[in-house]
Scaffold this motif. Structure first.
Motif, short mmCIF file in Angstrom:
data_model
loop_
_atom_site.label_atom_id
_atom_site.label_comp_id
_atom_site.label_asym_id
_atom_site.label_seq_id
_atom_site.Cartn_x
_atom_site.Cartn_y
_atom_site.Cartn_z
N LEU A 149 0.87 -1.19 0.00
CA LEU A 149 0.00 0.00 0.00
C LEU A 149 0.90 1.23 0.00
O LEU A 149 1.66 1.46 0.94
CB LEU A 149 -0.92 -0.01 1.23
N LEU A 150 0.78 1.99 -1.08
CA LEU A 150 1.61 3.19 -1.26
C LEU A 150 0.72 4.43 -1.21
O LEU A 150 -0.40 4.41 -1.74
CB LEU A 150 2.29 3.18 -2.63
N GLN A 162 -11.62 -1.97 7.91
CA GLN A 162 -12.76 -2.84 7.61
C GLN A 162 -13.21 -3.67 8.81
O GLN A 162 -14.25 -4.29 8.80
CB GLN A 162 -12.44 -3.75 6.43
N LYS A 163 -12.34 -3.76 9.84
CA LYS A 163 -12.72 -4.45 11.07
C LYS A 163 -11.83 -3.92 12.19
O LYS A 163 -10.82 -3.26 11.90
CB LYS A 163 -12.61 -5.97 10.93
N ILE A 196 -12.75 -11.35 -5.80
CA ILE A 196 -13.44 -10.05 -5.68
C ILE A 196 -13.43 -9.59 -4.22
O ILE A 196 -13.37 -8.39 -3.94
CB ILE A 196 -14.88 -10.15 -6.22
N ALA A 197 -13.46 -10.53 -3.28
CA ALA A 197 -13.45 -10.16 -1.86
C ALA A 197 -12.19 -9.36 -1.53
O ALA A 197 -12.24 -8.36 -0.80
CB ALA A 197 -13.51 -11.41 -0.98
N LEU A 247 -9.67 -3.80 -0.64
CA LEU A 247 -8.70 -2.74 -0.93
C LEU A 247 -9.43 -1.45 -1.32
O LEU A 247 -9.08 -0.35 -0.87
CB LEU A 247 -7.75 -3.17 -2.06
N ILE A 248 -10.46 -1.59 -2.14
CA ILE A 248 -11.20 -0.42 -2.61
C ILE A 248 -11.94 0.26 -1.44
O ILE A 248 -11.89 1.48 -1.28
CB ILE A 248 -12.19 -0.82 -3.73
#
Ligand SMILES: C[S@@+](CC[C@H](N)C(=O)[O-])C[C@H]1O[C@@H](n2cnc3c(N)ncnc32)[C@H](O)[C@@H]1O
Length: 254
Positions: A135-136, A148-149, A179-180, A185-186
């Protein structure tokens, strides 16, 4: 889910096409799952199956490094100030991606692992069971991040997932991310209405995930013959109102 988000596929070399799109609107988030550069071929058991249409994956080490430098710089220049980039990579050529990143202006916020268990059998080495997810961000003080949690750790695992039970998997492309994972990420690094760039579209999973989460999205894929696969998987021209979010239950036998 609203039906207002826009989606588009550009067939062509992302190095040329992305700057043209960014002139009109900068991106909030990129998801990059670049070619592995491992020269996979028909004899490899998984990719040799007839239904797979292999893409050009051969690079020299120097070529892979140069290619990585190029697309990483274009991504940087095409992002808004608080934008982010996720890079998904196997371990084989990760060194070239990390070296290219070290020369870029991006800040590496996380180096996560997606652990998967696909039942791959090996005799004299450990079976590869992970991908690296980098992750940049452009700006350490200003970036989007929505957990997300409660304990959102940097090892992702969907215990029930294996490629055989992926409800979105489609014939014709050799390497498809779940897709999960793409939704996670999105959702973590963008907001509804933002523009997501799927710079190595492949089967178009990121386009589908972005549509499902109400983001605008532009996909880039160099191979013309993947167009129909992408249209089908990302449901071009179709409403997604029947689609639910991907949950663990999606992977359980029906
Ligand atoms: C690892 S696959 C992406 C798979 C994708 N994440 C999925 O879930 O289906 C990489 C893709 O990048 C495409 N590609 C390679 N070089 C490209 C370039 N210069 N511009 C656009 N696409 C490219 C390949 O044809 C291939 O389909």
């Amino acid at each position: 889910m609203s039906e207002d988000s826009s989606y588009e596929l550009v067939i062509g070399d992302v190095i040329k096409q992305l700057p043209l799109k960014a002139q009109k609107r900068k991106f909030n988030l990129f998801i990059a799952d670049p070619p592995f550069g491992i020269s996979f071929n028909k004899s490899s058991h998984e990719y040799g199956a007839k239904e797979y249409n292999l893409y050009q994956d051969e690079f020299t080490p120097e070529g892979y490094f140069e290619f990585s430098k190029q697309w990483i710089e274009i991504c940087y220049n095409s992002l808004v100030k608080n934008g982010s980039l996720y890079i998904i990579s196997g371990w084989t050529n990760l060194q070239y991606i990390l070296n290219a990143l070290a020369l870029s202006k991006f800040y590496l916020l996380n180096h996560a692992i997606w652990y998967f268990s696909w039942g791959v059998y090996t005799k004299r080495r450990f079976a590869t069971s992970h991908y690296h997810i980098l992750l940049l961000i452009k700006n350490k003080k200003n970036y989007q991040f929505y957990k997300q949690k409660k304990y959102d750790e940097d090892v992702f695992f969907w215990p029930e997932y294996n490629r055989g039970n992926d409800p979105h998997r489609i014939k014709g492309h050799p390497c498809q991310l779940p897709i999960a994972l793409l939704e996670k990420l999105i959702l973590t690094s963008s907001s509804p209405g933002d523009l997501v760039g799927d710079i190595f579209s492949g089967s178009g999973g990121t386009i589908l995930a972005a549509r499902k989460t109400d983001r605008d999205v532009i996909g880039f894929e160099i191979r013309e013959d993947y167009k129909d696969i992408i249209y089908q998987k990302a449901k071009f021209g179709k409403s997604l109102s029947q689609e639910n979010s991907v949950t663990l239950e999606s992977y359980l036998p029906k």
